[in-house]
Design an enzyme around this catalytic site. Structure first.
Site, PDB file in Angstrom:
ATOM      1  CB  THR A  16      13.852  28.325  19.317  1.00 42.10           C
ATOM      2  OG1 THR A  16      12.752  28.718  18.478  1.00 42.10           O
ATOM      3  CG2 THR A  16      13.827  29.164  20.581  1.00 42.10           C
ATOM      4  CG  ASP A  77      11.274  18.849  15.716  1.00 39.64           C
ATOM      5  OD1 ASP A  77      11.299  19.981  15.198  1.00 39.64           O
ATOM      6  OD2 ASP A  77      10.985  17.826  15.069  1.00 39.64           O
TER       7      ASP A  77
END
Ligand code: IMP
Length: 199
Positions: A16, A77
């Site tokens: 991320t 996600d």
């Protein structure tokens, strides 16, 4: 790049670029884990997420890092599933109103699609894919709640101003970060991963 893993310390790449997510994951995993960002390994491009499910996307992001680095890593996600809309926006949550991922436009579209209809029940879901020693492990977290009619609160991000968790009378945007993280979909998925890693 050398990866090292002992009983005391483990390095993990978190796929991320979001510093808030890194901070939350580091707090949940604790001192025995050192989280490494893709950027610190020279990976600065957008990691593709073209899957048709949250799990596929999280796996695609973890695979991307693993294929480039060979390091132990994980990716998450998340999406919002609204019952009245048959689970939409789901995997399209970030881009519901367009590719620019505008949170206000996303909220406006969701409220428009739902109109004044009920029930307003919905849930946030997070799928995490962890790759350890080349093996794949999956962890899910869910936060049940409902969608309001107007925005309330200044905190949080994304759809937080219109999402009230089950059992609460405040939206996610009215909860403090700590209070939200304790019950959030992402918090639950990351804690499930942490429990597995600490076994
Ligand atoms: P991501 O996979 O964590 O980037 O989440 C995808 C999209 O879901 C985000 O762009 C937000 O619109 C929405 N989202 C995910 N988690 C949350 C949350 O905790 N609150 C509000 N919106 C969220």
């Amino acid at each position: 790049m050398e990866i090292f893993r002992t009983f005391e310390h483990m390095k993990l790449v978190f796929a991320t670029a979001n510093p808030g997510k890194i901070r939350e994951a580091q707090e949940i995993l604790g001192e025995g884990f050192e989280l490494v960002t893709p950027a610190s390994l020279g990976i600065t491009e957008d990691i593709p997420e073209t899957g048709s499910t949250l799990r596929e996307n999280s796996r695609q992001k973890a695979d991307y890092i693993y294929n480039k680095t060979g390091l132990d890593c994980f990716a998450d996600d998340s999406g919002l599933e609204v019952d009245l809309l048959d689970g939409a926006p789901g995997v399209e949550t970030a881009r519901y109103a367009g590719a620019d991922k505008n949170p206000q436009a996303n909220i406006a579209k969701l409220l428009r699609e739902m109109g004044g209809r009920e029930p307003r029940t919905a849930r946030f879901r997070t799928c995490v894919t962890l790759i350890i020693n080349g093996g794949y492990h999956y962890f899910d977290g869910v936060m049940e709640g409902s969608i309001g009619y107007v925005c309330k609160g200044e905190g949080g991000f994304g759809y937080d101003p219109i999402f009230t968790p089950e059992g609460y009378d405040r939206t996610n945007a009215e909860l403090g970060e700590e209070e939200k993280n304790a019950i959030s979909h992402r918090g639950k998925a990351l804690r499930a991963m942490a429990a597995y890693l600490k076994k």
